[in-house]
Write a protein that holds these residues in place. Structure first.
Motif, mmCIF file in Angstrom:
data_model
loop_
_atom_site.group_PDB
_atom_site.id
_atom_site.type_symbol
_atom_site.label_atom_id
_atom_site.label_comp_id
_atom_site.label_asym_id
_atom_site.label_seq_id
_atom_site.Cartn_x
_atom_site.Cartn_y
_atom_site.Cartn_z
ATOM 1 N N MET A 1 27.527 19.786 0.660
ATOM 2 C CA MET A 1 26.240 19.689 -0.014
ATOM 3 C C MET A 1 26.363 19.109 -1.423
ATOM 4 O O MET A 1 25.622 18.211 -1.806
ATOM 5 N N THR A 2 27.323 19.624 -2.217
ATOM 6 C CA THR A 2 27.447 19.128 -3.585
ATOM 7 C C THR A 2 27.945 17.684 -3.613
ATOM 8 O O THR A 2 27.594 16.923 -4.525
ATOM 9 N N TYR A 3 28.740 17.296 -2.609
ATOM 10 C CA TYR A 3 29.148 15.889 -2.525
ATOM 11 C C TYR A 3 27.928 14.992 -2.389
ATOM 12 O O TYR A 3 27.795 13.974 -3.085
ATOM 13 N N GLU A 4 27.029 15.357 -1.488
ATOM 14 C CA GLU A 4 25.813 14.559 -1.311
ATOM 15 C C GLU A 4 24.968 14.551 -2.585
ATOM 16 O O GLU A 4 24.430 13.517 -2.979
ATOM 17 N N GLN A 5 24.875 15.706 -3.230
ATOM 18 C CA GLN A 5 24.060 15.797 -4.441
ATOM 19 C C GLN A 5 24.673 15.016 -5.590
ATOM 20 O O GLN A 5 23.964 14.284 -6.296
ATOM 21 N N LEU B 1 24.340 7.612 -8.001
ATOM 22 C CA LEU B 1 23.709 6.362 -7.590
ATOM 23 C C LEU B 1 22.398 6.128 -8.342
ATOM 24 O O LEU B 1 22.031 4.981 -8.634
ATOM 25 N N ASP B 2 21.700 7.221 -8.677
ATOM 26 C CA ASP B 2 20.413 7.098 -9.359
ATOM 27 C C ASP B 2 20.541 6.972 -10.870
ATOM 28 O O ASP B 2 19.689 6.356 -11.518
ATOM 29 N N ASN B 3 21.626 7.539 -11.442
ATOM 30 C CA ASN B 3 21.705 7.631 -12.901
ATOM 31 C C ASN B 3 22.928 6.979 -13.526
ATOM 32 O O ASN B 3 22.969 6.841 -14.752
ATOM 33 N N PHE C 1 26.605 2.039 -13.739
ATOM 34 C CA PHE C 1 27.839 1.352 -14.136
ATOM 35 C C PHE C 1 28.994 1.655 -13.187
ATOM 36 O O PHE C 1 30.002 0.958 -13.193
ATOM 37 N N PHE C 2 28.869 2.718 -12.356
ATOM 38 C CA PHE C 2 29.889 3.003 -11.348
ATOM 39 C C PHE C 2 29.700 2.151 -10.096
ATOM 40 O O PHE C 2 30.568 2.124 -9.228
ATOM 41 N N GLY C 3 28.559 1.478 -10.010
ATOM 42 C CA GLY C 3 28.263 0.699 -8.820
ATOM 43 C C GLY C 3 27.855 1.605 -7.674
ATOM 44 O O GLY C 3 27.481 2.761 -7.870
ATOM 45 N N SER C 4 27.934 1.087 -6.464
ATOM 46 C CA SER C 4 27.564 1.865 -5.281
ATOM 47 C C SER C 4 28.675 1.872 -4.232
ATOM 48 O O SER C 4 28.452 2.196 -3.080
ATOM 49 N N GLY C 5 29.894 1.495 -4.653
ATOM 50 C CA GLY C 5 31.017 1.429 -3.727
ATOM 51 C C GLY C 5 31.810 2.720 -3.645
ATOM 52 O O GLY C 5 31.351 3.790 -4.061
ATOM 53 N N PRO C 6 33.046 2.630 -3.148
ATOM 54 C CA PRO C 6 33.880 3.818 -2.928
ATOM 55 C C PRO C 6 34.215 4.595 -4.207
ATOM 56 O O PRO C 6 34.559 5.779 -4.124
ATOM 57 N N VAL D 1 32.235 5.684 -6.373
ATOM 58 C CA VAL D 1 31.275 6.780 -6.437
ATOM 59 C C VAL D 1 31.734 7.934 -5.541
ATOM 60 O O VAL D 1 31.628 9.106 -5.911
ATOM 61 N N ASP D 2 32.256 7.598 -4.365
ATOM 62 C CA ASP D 2 32.745 8.629 -3.445
ATOM 63 C C ASP D 2 33.960 9.337 -4.023
ATOM 64 O O ASP D 2 34.122 10.552 -3.827
ATOM 65 N N LEU D 3 34.823 8.613 -4.740
ATOM 66 C CA LEU D 3 36.001 9.217 -5.361
ATOM 67 C C LEU D 3 35.594 10.266 -6.386
ATOM 68 O O LEU D 3 36.103 11.402 -6.375
ATOM 69 N N ILE D 4 34.659 9.925 -7.252
ATOM 70 C CA ILE D 4 34.234 10.851 -8.308
ATOM 71 C C ILE D 4 33.410 11.999 -7.728
ATOM 72 O O ILE D 4 33.624 13.168 -8.064
ATOM 73 N N ALA D 5 32.464 11.668 -6.855
ATOM 74 C CA ALA D 5 31.621 12.710 -6.256
ATOM 75 C C ALA D 5 32.450 13.675 -5.421
ATOM 76 O O ALA D 5 32.223 14.896 -5.441
#
Length: 345
Positions: free
Chosen positions: A111-115, A121-123, A126-131, A133-137
């Motif tokens: 759940m927190t990964y999705e959140q 992605l919304d805020n 500068f991280f873009g929308s690639g992997p 974001v998945d690494l940090i999230a």
């Protein structure tokens, strides 16, 4: 009266044909927020996967902590010894604590990964929308889940560490194997540890746990997305593809961070180990644990039990993904790309 009822029946049948369920079924499930559905799906998937690989998890802990009588045994010999001394249920010792822990852990992790991902992605454009974001999230969600459930993981480890010969009397067995009474269950572990060390005792070993889970959780999601991007689009929804990508991601991520897991386990069971067998394992910190293990037992001990981790990670990931996908269908959770907007909405 007749017209509205007929209209309702017609719309219900249309919904069934379209793949949705009847109005009476959606009254509760479809009213749940997406994040609640993710909590339920993640918790159920975690419990099913953890129970499936519980025997291998028990052996891994015994090998990691160099439990008396298991130091020189392999996986197969360890399984036979546990079966001989404790019977079939010995494979599931500590699994109750493990499942109690994994349900909130997996629920929070998914759940927190999705959140976190949706928020980034919304805020954080500068991280873009690639992997990345998945690494940090993934890292943030792993840390969040660990902090919320760590005492249960501590209890699971202490219960799994105990080896009792059920062929002999309980009292004599415990006297011969341990200098202190065995824990009788999850509650006993938590209350005893809290009395001895307070909240600090309940979070003993959380340092190496966080040091391991932050890169592991992040790498797992990162590698998974990197691999998935390279899969042809027509195969990206295949369950087999998802399971394969997840297994590879789990294997690579676990290999890079496994030594930290070994230090964590030894810190968790330090008070149970006999100094005559293990020496002083009350490490000051993660670095001290790593260097002490290498100095006393060699670098190979940092990877003790890794082979069994490889054996269990594939079915664990496979069952976890399959169960999560099944729960998502049952709970009618929208695809992840759509759930981001729903979650942030």
């Amino acid at each position: 009266m007749g017209s509205p009822q007929g209209s309702t029946l017609t719309s219900d049948m249309t919904g069934l044909i379209d793949g949705s369920t009847a109005r009476s079924d959606v009254s509760f499930i479809d009213c749940l927020p997406v994040y609640v559905k993710e909590l339920i799906a993640g918790g159920a998937a975690g419990a099913i996967a953890k129970t499936t690989i519980a025997p291998l998890e028990r052996i891994k802990i015994l090998l990691q902590t160099r439990t008396d009588g298991f130091q020189s045994l392999g996986v197969y010999q360890s399984l036979r010894k546990v079966l001989k001394h404790e019977g079939f249920m010995g494979f599931y010792k500590g699994n109750g604590a493990s499942v109690v822990r994994i349900i909130p852990y997996a629920a929070l992790h998914f759940m927190t990964y999705e959140q976190y991902r949706g928020w980034m992605l919304d805020n954080c454009n500068f991280f873009g929308s690639g992997p990345l974001v998945d690494l940090i999230a993934g890292s943030c969600s792993g840390g969040t889940a660990v902090l919320c459930t760590y005492p249960l993981d501590l209890a699971r480890t202490k219960l799994a560490y105990q080896v009792v010969d059920t062929r002999t009397k309980f009292s004599s067995a415990m006297t011969s194997l341990y200098p202190r009474p065995a824990y009788s269950g999850i509650r006993d572990v938590l209350t005893t540890v809290y009395k001895e060390g307070g909240m600090r005792g309940l979070y003993r070993g959380v340092g190496p746990t966080l040091a391991g889970i932050l890169p592991y959780a992040g790498l797992k999601f990162y590698i998974y997305e990197v691999i998935k991007i390279r899969v042809p689009e027509e195969h990206q929804k295949s369950i087999v593809m998802n399971l394969s990508c997840g297994a590879i991601a789990g294997l690579l991520g676990q290999t890079f961070t496994y030594p930290l897991d070994v230090v964590r386990r030894q810190m968790q069971v330090g008070s149970l180990q006999s100094s005559s067998i293990q020496g002083d394992t009350r490490y000051r910190n993660t670095y001290d644990g790593l260097t002490t293990i290498v100095r006393n037992h060699g670098w190979r001990q940092l990877f003790a039990g890794l082979s069994i981790n490889y054996i269990k990670i594939v079915p664990s990931v496979a069952v976890g993904f399959a169960a999560y996908d099944m729960m998502k269908v049952w709970l009618r959770i929208p695809p992840r790309q759509k759930s981001q907007a729903a979650s942030s909405g």
